[in-house]
Design an enzyme around this catalytic site. Structure first.
Site, PDB file in Angstrom:
ATOM      1  N   GLU A   1       0.823  -1.200   0.000  1.00 42.40           N
ATOM      2  CA  GLU A   1       0.000   0.000   0.000  1.00 42.40           C
ATOM      3  C   GLU A   1       0.861   1.256   0.000  1.00 42.40           C
ATOM      4  O   GLU A   1       1.930   1.306   0.603  1.00 42.40           O
ATOM      5  CB  GLU A   1      -0.931   0.027   1.206  1.00 42.40           C
ATOM      6  CG  GLU A   1      -0.224   0.174   2.515  1.00 42.40           C
ATOM      7  CD  GLU A   1      -1.169   0.319   3.687  1.00 42.40           C
ATOM      8  OE1 GLU A   1      -2.389   0.301   3.470  1.00 42.40           O
ATOM      9  OE2 GLU A   1      -0.677   0.452   4.803  1.00 42.40           O
TER      10      GLU A   1
ATOM     11  N   CYS B   1      -2.864   2.848   8.992  1.00 41.12           N
ATOM     12  CA  CYS B   1      -2.208   1.727   9.669  1.00 41.12           C
ATOM     13  C   CYS B   1      -2.146   0.425   8.891  1.00 41.12           C
ATOM     14  O   CYS B   1      -1.608  -0.556   9.390  1.00 41.12           O
ATOM     15  CB  CYS B   1      -2.886   1.488  11.019  1.00 41.12           C
ATOM     16  SG  CYS B   1      -4.664   1.384  10.873  1.00 41.12           S
TER      17      CYS B   1
HETATM   18  N1  SAH Z   1       8.996   1.915  10.604  1.00 41.15           N
HETATM   19  C1  SAH Z   1       9.018   3.335  10.473  1.00 41.15           C
HETATM   20  C2  SAH Z   1       7.984   3.898   9.513  1.00 41.15           C
HETATM   21  C3  SAH Z   1       6.585   3.328   9.553  1.00 41.15           C
HETATM   22  S1  SAH Z   1       5.284   4.015  10.448  1.00 41.15           S
HETATM   23  C4  SAH Z   1       8.889   3.993  11.831  1.00 41.15           C
HETATM   24  O1  SAH Z   1       8.687   3.283  12.804  1.00 41.15           O
HETATM   25  O2  SAH Z   1       9.052   5.200  11.910  1.00 41.15           O
HETATM   26  C5  SAH Z   1       5.249   5.744  10.356  1.00 41.15           C
HETATM   27  C6  SAH Z   1       4.789   6.385  11.655  1.00 41.15           C
HETATM   28  O3  SAH Z   1       3.439   5.979  12.002  1.00 41.15           O
HETATM   29  C7  SAH Z   1       5.675   5.986  12.838  1.00 41.15           C
HETATM   30  O4  SAH Z   1       6.001   7.111  13.608  1.00 41.15           O
HETATM   31  C8  SAH Z   1       4.772   5.041  13.603  1.00 41.15           C
HETATM   32  O5  SAH Z   1       5.143   4.966  14.959  1.00 41.15           O
HETATM   33  C9  SAH Z   1       3.407   5.655  13.375  1.00 41.15           C
HETATM   34  N2  SAH Z   1       2.294   4.733  13.659  1.00 41.15           N
HETATM   35  C10 SAH Z   1       2.283   3.381  13.641  1.00 41.15           C
HETATM   36  N3  SAH Z   1       1.088   2.901  14.020  1.00 41.15           N
HETATM   37  C11 SAH Z   1       0.315   3.965  14.263  1.00 41.15           C
HETATM   38  C12 SAH Z   1      -1.038   4.128  14.690  1.00 41.15           C
HETATM   39  N4  SAH Z   1      -1.810   3.082  14.955  1.00 41.15           N
HETATM   40  N5  SAH Z   1      -1.505   5.384  14.841  1.00 41.15           N
HETATM   41  C13 SAH Z   1      -0.722   6.453  14.566  1.00 41.15           C
HETATM   42  N6  SAH Z   1       0.548   6.376  14.160  1.00 41.15           N
HETATM   43  C14 SAH Z   1       1.070   5.137  14.028  1.00 41.15           C
END
Ligand code: SAH
Length: 355
Positions: A88, A335
């Protein structure tokens, strides 16, 4: 008749070999790259006048379907690998017409963060550089038809970019190379759970590419609860790494991502500790509203007044602080839940087919 393996659009030496054998002008290749990767022309338009177009593979991914948000103009693109797995990417449109694309670097993620659906997927496969940049090409082609411009590319989709470092770096090279996408490195952002050695190598090799760290807490125990990898990359190491990244990057600051979880990390004392921890570092803070996921029912996002008060406390202390808009919630663009289900079905199907 033997079938010829198509040549990747990004494999310049192989394209050049075919070109030399067929004796056509090198300019033809430059023009194809320009039309596709910088103007985002449709495939058939870009291929006009290109001999041997059928030998080229323009896309590493096949368009599968799109979901358009009914409320905020976000689009989730589902793109399929040759093995049938779904990737995605999320397009975030803004009024100025300069849009942001959120790309994935892996299918699934081994980081297994408590609050993240991708981490709960249980499978992970690295995307190739071609698969990473094809997300940009396909989104760019879609946006151009709307008169919009692809402005920002953020590695915030599925996956931990530094668990796929070699392909990430190859993709970054393609994105910023003048002869390929010619995208400004300052408009690219790589978000990481905090893989310190990867961050340092990235800052050394691509000093103008922005880095974001998913910090979420400056309390080691809390952070470990949220992010299992925090054990491997403790807060002291992260602090040192950001300071070193600041030294390597002359033109940019590190983004600190901070997920706002009620009762977990959103109190006044948490903000005070965060301010202290960030002292001396060149950063800006981005507070992230939590998108609830079914696999983590125990987490609740902080309410708006709490987010505002937290942001205000940081600003008063002199920290540049923004609160992230959450777009595309109605299409699970935050997500990756949807893809997760479909990939599970495909994985199961493959097992059934194989056995
Ligand atoms: N692996 C990388 C990038 C992927 S996620 C990282 O950890 O940064 C990108 C952002 O979305 C990250 O800051 C992550 O912590 C956040 N994120 C993940 N799940 C989330 C959720 N359920 N709600 C809001 N942000 C979320």
């Amino acid at each position: 008749m033997t079938s010829i393996k198509p040549i990747s659009l990004y494999d310049t030496p192989s394209i050049d070999e075919v070109r030399a054998a067929a004796r056509f002008d090198p300019q033809v290749i430059r023009s194809l790259h320009s039309k596709l990767l910088r103007r985002f022309d449709p495939d058939d338009v870009a291929l006009v006048g290109f001999p041997l177009g059928d030998q080229l593979r323009l896309h590493a991914l096949e368009f599968y379907r799109r979901y358009d948000s009914a409320v905020d103009g976000a689009t989730k693109l589902l793109l399929r690998t040759s093995a049938g797995m779904l990737i995605e990417s999320v397009i975030l449109r803004v009024e100025s017409g300069r849009s942001t694309l959120c790309v994935s670097s892996q299918i699934g993620c081994a980081a297994a963060c408590e609050f993240c659906a991708s981490g709960k997927m249980g499978i992970a496969r690295d995307l190739s550089a071609d698969e990473i940049v094809d997300q940009v090409l396909q989104a760019g082609q879609l946006l151009v038809t709307e008169g919009r411009q692809l402005r920002n590319i953020v590695f915030m989709g599925m996956g931990e970019p530094f668990h796929n470092e070699e392909n990430l770096f190859a993709a970054l090279e393609l994105l910023i190379a003048p002869e390929f996408f010619n995208h400004s490195p300052g408009k690219v952002l790589v978000s990481t759970v905090g893989v310190t050695d990867g961050m340092l190598r990235c800052a050394a090799r691509f000093p103008a590419v922005n880095l974001a760290l998913s910090l979420h807490s400056v309390r080691q125990r809390v952070r470990e609860r949220l992010i299992p990898l925090a054990k491997k990359y403790p807060l002291d190491d992260l602090h040192r790494t950001i300071a070193e990244v600041n030294q390597l990057q002359a033109t940019t600051t590190v983004m600190i991502e901070y997920l706002m979880l009620a009762g977990v990390n959103d109190g006044r004392a948490d903000a005070t500790d965060l301010i202290e921890w960030l002292d001396g570092l060149s950063v800006h803070v981005n507070l992230i509203p939590y998108n609830p996921i079914t696999d983590a029912p125990h987490f609740v996002g902080s309410d708006r007044p709490t987010c505002r008060a937290f942001a205000q406390q940081l600003r008063t202390a002199g920290l540049k602080t923004t609160v992230r808009y959450s777009l595309g919630n109605d299409i699970a663009a935050g997500c990756g839940q949807l893809v997760r289900q479909e990939n599970r079905m495909i994985a199961r199907q493959t097992l059934v087919d194989d056995g």
